[in-house]
Scaffold this motif. Structure first.
Motif, PDB file in Angstrom:
ATOM      1  N   ALA A   1     -11.640  -8.421   8.900  1.00  0.00           N
ATOM      2  CA  ALA A   1     -11.173  -7.695  10.051  1.00  0.00           C
ATOM      3  C   ALA A   1     -11.304  -8.662  11.420  1.00  0.00           C
ATOM      4  O   ALA A   1     -12.287  -9.254  11.331  1.00  0.00           O
ATOM      5  N   ILE A   2     -10.259  -8.913  11.905  1.00  0.00           N
ATOM      6  CA  ILE A   2     -10.101  -9.730  13.348  1.00  0.00           C
ATOM      7  C   ILE A   2      -9.910  -8.792  14.234  1.00  0.00           C
ATOM      8  O   ILE A   2      -8.756  -8.101  14.385  1.00  0.00           O
ATOM      9  N   PRO A   3     -10.879  -8.652  15.648  1.00  0.00           N
ATOM     10  CA  PRO A   3     -10.362  -8.110  16.535  1.00  0.00           C
ATOM     11  C   PRO A   3      -8.968  -8.193  17.203  1.00  0.00           C
ATOM     12  O   PRO A   3      -8.761  -9.416  17.227  1.00  0.00           O
ATOM     13  N   LYS A   4      -8.111  -7.319  17.311  1.00  0.00           N
ATOM     14  CA  LYS A   4      -6.685  -7.370  17.920  1.00  0.00           C
ATOM     15  C   LYS A   4      -6.806  -7.952  19.321  1.00  0.00           C
ATOM     16  O   LYS A   4      -7.404  -7.229  20.429  1.00  0.00           O
TER      17      LYS A   4
ATOM     18  N   LEU B   1      -1.438 -14.211  -0.073  1.00  0.00           N
ATOM     19  CA  LEU B   1      -2.280 -13.633   0.749  1.00  0.00           C
ATOM     20  C   LEU B   1      -1.782 -12.982   1.674  1.00  0.00           C
ATOM     21  O   LEU B   1      -0.322 -12.963   1.653  1.00  0.00           O
ATOM     22  N   ILE B   2      -2.047 -11.540   2.134  1.00  0.00           N
ATOM     23  CA  ILE B   2      -1.461 -11.044   3.407  1.00  0.00           C
ATOM     24  C   ILE B   2      -2.049 -10.962   4.626  1.00  0.00           C
ATOM     25  O   ILE B   2      -3.493 -11.276   4.838  1.00  0.00           O
ATOM     26  N   LEU B   3      -1.306 -10.711   5.782  1.00  0.00           N
ATOM     27  CA  LEU B   3      -1.724 -10.532   7.006  1.00  0.00           C
ATOM     28  C   LEU B   3      -1.206  -9.343   7.624  1.00  0.00           C
ATOM     29  O   LEU B   3      -0.113  -9.099   7.654  1.00  0.00           O
ATOM     30  N   ALA B   4      -2.057  -8.253   7.819  1.00  0.00           N
ATOM     31  CA  ALA B   4      -1.691  -6.976   8.094  1.00  0.00           C
ATOM     32  C   ALA B   4      -2.177  -6.535   9.437  1.00  0.00           C
ATOM     33  O   ALA B   4      -3.452  -7.203   9.984  1.00  0.00           O
ATOM     34  N   THR B   5      -1.898  -5.564  10.209  1.00  0.00           N
ATOM     35  CA  THR B   5      -2.311  -4.898  11.338  1.00  0.00           C
ATOM     36  C   THR B   5      -2.083  -3.768  11.611  1.00  0.00           C
ATOM     37  O   THR B   5      -1.286  -2.987  10.956  1.00  0.00           O
ATOM     38  N   ASN B   6      -2.907  -2.677  12.379  1.00  0.00           N
ATOM     39  CA  ASN B   6      -2.675  -1.541  12.790  1.00  0.00           C
ATOM     40  C   ASN B   6      -2.736  -1.659  14.130  1.00  0.00           C
ATOM     41  O   ASN B   6      -2.526  -2.714  14.799  1.00  0.00           O
ATOM     42  N   ASP B   7      -2.965  -0.528  15.031  1.00  0.00           N
ATOM     43  CA  ASP B   7      -2.946  -0.293  16.301  1.00  0.00           C
ATOM     44  C   ASP B   7      -4.435  -1.279  17.038  1.00  0.00           C
ATOM     45  O   ASP B   7      -4.198  -1.553  18.081  1.00  0.00           O
ATOM     46  N   GLU B   8      -5.175  -1.344  16.102  1.00  0.00           N
ATOM     47  CA  GLU B   8      -6.849  -1.767  16.709  1.00  0.00           C
ATOM     48  C   GLU B   8      -7.072  -3.224  16.075  1.00  0.00           C
ATOM     49  O   GLU B   8      -7.678  -3.985  16.780  1.00  0.00           O
ATOM     50  N   VAL B   9      -6.822  -3.400  14.689  1.00  0.00           N
ATOM     51  CA  VAL B   9      -7.477  -4.560  13.893  1.00  0.00           C
ATOM     52  C   VAL B   9      -6.130  -5.371  13.296  1.00  0.00           C
ATOM     53  O   VAL B   9      -5.288  -4.695  12.782  1.00  0.00           O
TER      54      VAL B   9
ATOM     55  N   PHE C   1       0.804  -1.331   0.118  1.00  0.00           N
ATOM     56  CA  PHE C   1       0.041   0.016  -0.121  1.00  0.00           C
ATOM     57  C   PHE C   1       1.025   1.323   0.015  1.00  0.00           C
ATOM     58  O   PHE C   1       2.105   1.166   0.688  1.00  0.00           O
ATOM     59  N   GLU C   2       0.272   2.275  -0.527  1.00  0.00           N
ATOM     60  CA  GLU C   2       1.105   3.740  -0.459  1.00  0.00           C
ATOM     61  C   GLU C   2       0.629   4.305   0.538  1.00  0.00           C
ATOM     62  O   GLU C   2       1.677   5.163   1.040  1.00  0.00           O
ATOM     63  N   ASP C   3      -0.152   4.260   1.249  1.00  0.00           N
ATOM     64  CA  ASP C   3      -0.438   4.751   2.687  1.00  0.00           C
ATOM     65  C   ASP C   3       0.295   4.207   3.797  1.00  0.00           C
ATOM     66  O   ASP C   3       1.018   2.943   3.571  1.00  0.00           O
ATOM     67  N   ASP C   4       0.137   4.553   5.094  1.00  0.00           N
ATOM     68  CA  ASP C   4       0.934   4.138   6.027  1.00  0.00           C
ATOM     69  C   ASP C   4      -0.134   3.537   7.239  1.00  0.00           C
ATOM     70  O   ASP C   4      -0.011   3.634   8.314  1.00  0.00           O
ATOM     71  N   GLU C   5      -1.455   3.245   6.840  1.00  0.00           N
ATOM     72  CA  GLU C   5      -2.332   2.828   7.559  1.00  0.00           C
ATOM     73  C   GLU C   5      -2.023   1.446   8.487  1.00  0.00           C
ATOM     74  O   GLU C   5      -2.292   1.295   9.686  1.00  0.00           O
TER      75      GLU C   5
END
Length: 294
Positions: A277-280, A225-233, A183-187
């Protein structure tokens, strides 16, 4: 008329231990005709090896011989009358390929089914599906023993061991796979590349994702496939293009969000990822008794 159409992703086995994905099997059934197409990557010869199907009926999962590979081609195509190998109430849930001395590869649509449980040809063909359990090194099994009446007065030392939780399992997944940030953004704070066989390392309640039809189709088309995360999800991402027809299918299979790789509003035809989305989870690890030594 009975109809099935499935894809099983094939993993190789070395000394009974599951290895990397090496190909796939397509299964087509219409009425009494069953066709199996096998594609194995790398220099993997199947000539002379036996093809088995795993059939689930009301009470058991049975290993049944489908045929022997008589072609030296890389792509194998075999066809049989299903009346010869199964009853009317059964469903094919996996494929195994066995050489002369050992099982070389196999795959199922259900992560609770262990291919290695079927390696021994002398084992009973019927086992209860509920007893087929995926081995997981992070799950501890405990056996409660009756007190030993002859050991009265003996000093017992209780050992302690950490029970790993979901947060630890996801942390291990992110640490053990190749970084990939499309991704181009930093989400997302972290993003790694995975494949369907990796869902056996997820918490048990997510194992069924490995047989999700929409997910397998995306993996078949783009091989990742990808597995990604941010601060919440935490997100599982399936590569694909943004189309309205795919939006309907994505919603139906739980991948309702589309995130394009470019930092702009999505338009028809854009490439990106359908996201689940999977709750973190938060860490709840505790120490427990795991045994005793004198």
């Amino acid at each position: 008329m009975k109809y099935q159409r499935k894809i099983f992703y094939i993993n190789e086995y070395v000394d009974g231990v599951i290895g990397r994905n090496i190909g796939y099997t397509k299964l087509f059934q219409r009425g009494t005709k069953l066709q199996i197409q096998i594609h194995i990557e790398r220099n993997y010869g199947l000539y002379g090896q036996k093809i088995y199907v795993l059939e689930r009926d009301k009470h058991a999962i049975n290993k049944t011989l489908f045929g022997t590979v008589l072609s030296k081609d890389k792509d194998i195509n075999m066809e049989r009358n299903t009346a010869e190998i199964e009853n009317n109430n059964s469903e094919i849930v996996g494929v195994m390929i066995e050489g002369k001395y050992a099982t070389s590869c196999g795959g199922t649509e259900d992560k609770k089914i262990c291919i290695s449980d079927y390696f021994n040809p002398e084992r009973e063909q019927e086992i209860r599906a509920a007893e087929v359990i995926e081995e997981n090194e992070d799950v501890l099994e405990y056996i409660e023993l009756e007190p030993d009446m002859d050991s009265e007065g003996e000093i017992i030392q209780i050992e302690m061991e950490m029970v790993h939780d979901e947060a630890y399992q996801f942390k291990k997944l992110f640490a053990g796979h190749k970084n990939m940030y499309p991704f181009e953004d930093d989400e997302m704070t972290t993003c790694v590349q995975i494949e369907p066989s990796d869902f056996s390392d997820f918490p048990k309640k997510y194992w069924q994702l490995g047989s999700n039809t929409f997910l397998l189709q995306g993996y078949y088309n783009y091989r990742h496939l990808i597995l990604a995360t941010n601060d919440e999800v935490i997100y599982v991402g399936i590569p694909g293009q943004y189309h309205r027809r795919d939006q309907y299918m994505a919603d139906m299979f739980g991948f309702g969000r589309f995130k394009g790789i470019h930092k702009k509003e999505c338009q028809l035809g854009d490439f990106g990822y359908w996201m689940l989305a999977i709750p973190k989870p938060q860490s709840t690890e505790t120490w427990v008794d795991c045994g005793e030594t004198s």
